[in-house]
Motif scaffolding. Structure first.
Motif, mmCIF file in Angstrom:
data_model
loop_
_atom_site.group_PDB
_atom_site.id
_atom_site.type_symbol
_atom_site.label_atom_id
_atom_site.label_comp_id
_atom_site.label_asym_id
_atom_site.label_seq_id
_atom_site.Cartn_x
_atom_site.Cartn_y
_atom_site.Cartn_z
ATOM 1 N N ALA A 71 0.948 -1.366 0.157
ATOM 2 C CA ALA A 71 0.160 0.016 0.034
ATOM 3 C C ALA A 71 0.966 1.166 -0.003
ATOM 4 O O ALA A 71 0.492 2.386 -0.708
ATOM 5 N N ALA A 77 -2.904 5.479 -2.035
ATOM 6 C CA ALA A 77 -3.032 4.481 -1.014
ATOM 7 C C ALA A 77 -2.185 4.454 0.275
ATOM 8 O O ALA A 77 -2.587 4.500 1.438
ATOM 9 N N ARG A 78 -1.150 5.398 -0.160
ATOM 10 C CA ARG A 78 -0.091 5.406 0.998
ATOM 11 C C ARG A 78 -0.352 6.232 2.139
ATOM 12 O O ARG A 78 -0.179 6.420 3.195
#
Length: 483
Positions: A71, A77-78
């Motif tokens: 991720a 997403a991070r």
């Protein structure tokens, strides 16, 4: 723990299996499918090391660590990853997959195939004879009409170091069944267990020092160990190549462990784990009664029949024959041996020619292995060095995964490398190695190509899906054609 003791009035079976791990279960299953009666003897949990202290728990623990790492490699997403991994949730996940170390489900599997389970220490007592000693001291004798199959697995090797007992070190068992995160953990050993445990415990928040005498993953292509070393260092693992532990001290059983290193340095940690090799569980199974050496690896032919024992009745499967200490390879041997035993019992021909129905040819030519590190490392077949040493005329083909758009879509800034080893005389693959996030799912395609000896001119017609990580195959084949 569920327990069946089998029908003690019937002590004669077609096949007696020592060890109820995945390997023993496979040989039992195939022998039963052929109509043979089977007794299975187990001294610990039905399911063995793999189910409770190795493959299953380690992957259950590692998946959350790798999922978070994946991720963090994707823009958008991070930003959602805002906290630390919940170690309690990870341990609970592990406990579900090892069924809280309750083997009743696997006992039920043995019942479902019609095998009988005997709990206790099984020992060979002469040709086709096995004694079982239960925990209460009761003793039972089992006789095999056709075969005894040894599938007792292996255990960790601990080095002879001053202070070892005092230090109370971890092995793979404590590395996978512990439910607290040590503040500081030293791991000794740079093979598969060592690098996976370093990935796991660093991901759960431990400060990990990995001590290895030589470069990591030494049995793979050199670039695999280099990329895994870089990945561990990026994650915060202190990787020390060329380091050895020469002494240990832990005067307070609840206190820290002090390591003295070969360079004279000192390291203090809360726990130390050794991942320094395996030894076969053959020291107490009665090998001396049939002319073999207790504690030895068992030498077998391609049907897993033990050499040096008269009568063609003793088989050795999985770790104990030292062909490939991997669960999936042991299960393959178990399936093959079960079929071989059934064929010999029925007087049918045995097809033990290379790649025949009754030969474990893949043990020599197409062994796949995956290490769930960050990045993952997977390989099948021979390395370039191994292939050349075996006398093959080879060409190596290397590409970075950055050439594949699918890899870049999988992870922003994807970092990985792939290599093919090609037999130039036969124009087939001898080995393939992948290193990168998610490459474990690529490995079976390589295994099919190597085991099937698919001609290079035919592989070019295996079209890769766009856009996937597997596009790397296109770039490998193109590079080979243009070399």
């Amino acid at each position: 723990m569920s327990d069946t003791q089998g029908n003690q009035e019937n002590s004669t079976y077609d096949v007696v299996v020592l060890g109820a791990g995945p390997v023993g279960q496979n040989v039992a299953d195939h022998a039963r499918a052929a109509g043979l009666t089977v007794a299975v003897v187990e001294r610990e949990l039905v399911g063995g090391e793999c189910s409770y202290w190795a493959c299953v728990p380690s992957k259950a623990l590692l998946r959350p660590v790798l999922a978070v790492a994946d991720a963090r490699r994707v823009d958008g997403a991070r930003q959602a990853v805002t906290g630390a991994i919940d170690s309690g949730g990870v341990f609970a996940r592990r406990n579900r997959y090892v069924t809280d170390w309750d083997d009743s489900g696997q006992v039920d599997f043995l019942k479902s195939i019609g095998a009988e389970l005997f709990r206790g220490q099984g020992r060979i007592d002469g040709p086709r004879r096995v004694t079982v000693t239960r925990d209460d001291g009761a003793r039972l004798v089992l006789t095999a009409r056709h075969a005894v199959a040894v599938a007792t697995g292996s255990g960790p090797v601990l080095p002879d170091i001053p202070g070892l007992d005092e230090a109370r070190p971890w092995t793979n068992r404590q590395g996978t069944d512990s439910s607290s995160v040590p503040g500081r953990l030293a791991i000794v050993g740079g093979g598969g267990v060592g690098v996976e445990m370093a990935t796991l415990w660093r991901g759960l928040g431990s400060h990990v020092t990995l001590l290895a005498r030589r470069p990591l993953l030494p049995r793979l292509e050199p670039f695999a160990g280099e990329l895994v070393t870089d990945g561990l260092a990026r994650a915060g693992v202190d990787v020390r190549i060329g380091a050895e532990v020469t002494a240990l001290r832990r005067p307070d059983p609840q206190g820290p462990v002090t390591l003295t290193l070969n360079d004279g340095g000192v390291l203090q940690v809360d726990e130390i784990m050794f991942a320094t090799g395996r030894t076969p569980h053959t020291s107490d199974i009665g090998l001396e009664t049939v002319g073999l050496t207790p504690g030895s690896w068992l030498d077998v032919d391609t049907t897993c029949l033990v050499r040096g024992v008269e009568g063609d009745w003793l088989y050795a499967l999985g770790d104990v024959n030292h062909h490939a200490l991997l669960t999936h390879q042991g299960k393959y041997q178990g399936r093959t041996a079960g079929d071989v035993i059934a064929a010999r019992a029925a007087g049918r021909p045995v097809d033990d020619a290379p790649w025949g129905d009754h030969a474990t040819t893949a043990d020599q030519h197409a062994v796949p292995q995956v290490f769930f590190t960050d990045p993952e490392a997977g390989a099948v077949g021979l390395t370039a060095e191994q292939a050349s040493a075996a006398g093959h005329r080879v060409r190596t083909v290397d590409v970075d995964f950055t050439a594949a758009q699918g890899a870049n879509l999988y992870a922003d800034g994807y970092r990985g490398h792939a290599r093919m080893v090609v037999d130039l005389d036969r124009e087939v693959l001898l080995g393939v190695t992948f290193v990168g996030p998610g490459v474990s799912e690529l490995l079976h395609s390589a295994t099919v190509a190597v085991a099937g000896e698919v001609p290079m001119r035919r592989l070019r017609h295996a079209v890769t899906c766009f856009p996937t990580i597997s596009e790397v195959w296109l770039f490998l084949l193109t590079a080979y054609e243009r070399a």
